[in-house]
Design a protein around this motif. Structure first.
Motif, mmCIF file in Angstrom:
data_model
loop_
_atom_site.group_PDB
_atom_site.id
_atom_site.type_symbol
_atom_site.label_atom_id
_atom_site.label_comp_id
_atom_site.label_asym_id
_atom_site.label_seq_id
_atom_site.Cartn_x
_atom_site.Cartn_y
_atom_site.Cartn_z
ATOM 1 N N GLY A 21 0.820 -1.213 0.000
ATOM 2 C CA GLY A 21 0.000 0.000 0.000
ATOM 3 C C GLY A 21 0.849 1.256 0.000
ATOM 4 N N GLY A 22 1.911 1.266 0.807
ATOM 5 C CA GLY A 22 2.795 2.430 0.863
ATOM 6 C C GLY A 22 3.526 2.666 -0.442
ATOM 7 N N VAL A 23 3.983 1.589 -1.060
ATOM 8 C CA VAL A 23 4.673 1.704 -2.348
ATOM 9 C C VAL A 23 3.740 2.298 -3.401
ATOM 10 C CG1 VAL A 23 5.678 0.385 -4.247
ATOM 11 C CG2 VAL A 23 6.328 -0.145 -1.900
ATOM 12 N N LEU A 24 2.506 1.812 -3.455
ATOM 13 C CA LEU A 24 1.551 2.324 -4.434
ATOM 14 C C LEU A 24 1.177 3.774 -4.143
ATOM 15 C CD1 LEU A 24 -0.786 -0.787 -4.896
ATOM 16 C CD2 LEU A 24 1.098 -0.027 -6.356
ATOM 17 N N MET A 48 12.739 2.965 -2.871
ATOM 18 C CA MET A 48 12.773 3.938 -1.785
ATOM 19 C C MET A 48 12.252 3.330 -0.489
ATOM 20 S SD MET A 48 11.560 7.836 -2.142
ATOM 21 C CE MET A 48 12.212 9.093 -1.079
ATOM 22 N N VAL A 49 11.148 2.621 -0.592
ATOM 23 C CA VAL A 49 10.559 2.012 0.602
ATOM 24 C C VAL A 49 11.479 0.937 1.181
ATOM 25 C CG1 VAL A 49 8.678 0.533 1.411
ATOM 26 C CG2 VAL A 49 8.166 2.556 0.039
ATOM 27 N N ALA A 93 5.220 6.679 3.305
ATOM 28 C CA ALA A 93 4.702 7.298 2.080
ATOM 29 C C ALA A 93 3.948 8.582 2.402
ATOM 30 C CB ALA A 93 3.792 6.320 1.345
ATOM 31 N N ASP A 94 3.150 8.572 3.466
ATOM 32 C CA ASP A 94 2.418 9.769 3.878
ATOM 33 C C ASP A 94 3.379 10.886 4.288
ATOM 34 O OD1 ASP A 94 0.000 8.564 3.403
ATOM 35 O OD2 ASP A 94 -0.372 8.024 5.502
#
Length: 219
Positions: free
Chosen positions: A122-125, A140-141, A159-160
């Motif tokens: 979810g964070g990658v997307l 990056m993640v 990501a946020d």
């Protein structure tokens, strides 16, 4: 006799009008038939294209998930978990299931297991939705969660954080990634968390120091 001639003329006009009307109706029917045939052909072509696209997407998804399995070694329940995760994000985000599978492949290349990859997807997307390439977002993640001693489950928060920094300072998520490359591990070892480092990099970006230059200065 005059009345008879007039009647004959009137009858001829009626007959002529009727013929014109009949010809017009025939042309109208022909036009409708042509329009209907054209609409049907367009609909058929649209359906064929849609079916073709669905088949192609399905093939891409299957092929990419096979790569994920081969790279990560995920089989059985682990593979089913990854596949279900990709399908879920494909159904609930702007990305397709094939895009999600591609992101999982990048995380597998980084050595992440099924649990880590599904937690971080979810964070990658989210990062990719903010304007990054899927591969860059995955790198990056996987790279900087590790550098800041964070867990895969923190990917959405990370990501946020980057999205906030990007929209509240004169920098981008990609520039922050370049900066992290030169300073994240050292600053984490010195006891600095990702929030502090990112805030400092935002301030530096506002003063014209960005990317690797900012990371080197921070280190």
């Amino acid at each position: 006799e005059y009345a008879a001639d007039k009647l004959d003329n009137s009858l001829e006009e009626v007959e002529s009008s009727a013929k014109k009307a009949d010809d017009g109706f025939t042309m109208f029917k022909a036009t409708l038939a042509n329009l209907a045939a054209d609409a049907i052909m367009r609909a058929v072509d649209g359906i064929k294209n849609l079916v073709g696209n669905v088949i192609e997407l399905g093939q891409n998804f299957t092929s990419t998930m096979s790569e994920v399995s081969a790279i990560s070694g995920a089989t059985g329940e682990d593979f089913e978990k990854l596949e279900a995760c990709a399908r879920e994000y494909g159904a609930t985000t702007v990305f397709s299931a094939s895009n999600a599978a591609e992101a999982l492949k990048y995380m597998s290349l980084a050595g992440w297991d099924a649990q880590q990859s599904s937690s971080a997807l979810g964070g990658v997307l989210n990062l990719a939705a903010a304007g990054m390439e899927l591969g860059a977002a995955s790198d990056m993640v996987t790279d900087y969660l590790s550098a800041f001693a964070m867990e895969a489950g923190d990917a959405a928060y990370f990501a946020d954080l980057l999205s906030y920094a990007q929209s509240h300072s004169n920098t981008t998520a990609e520039a922050l990634g370049e900066a992290y490359k030169n300073c994240a591990a050292n600053l984490n070892a010195a006891g600095q968390d990702v929030e502090t480092v990112t805030s400092l990099l935002e301030g530096m970006a506002n003063q014209g120091y960005k990317g690797s230059e900012a990371g080197t200065a921070m280190a």
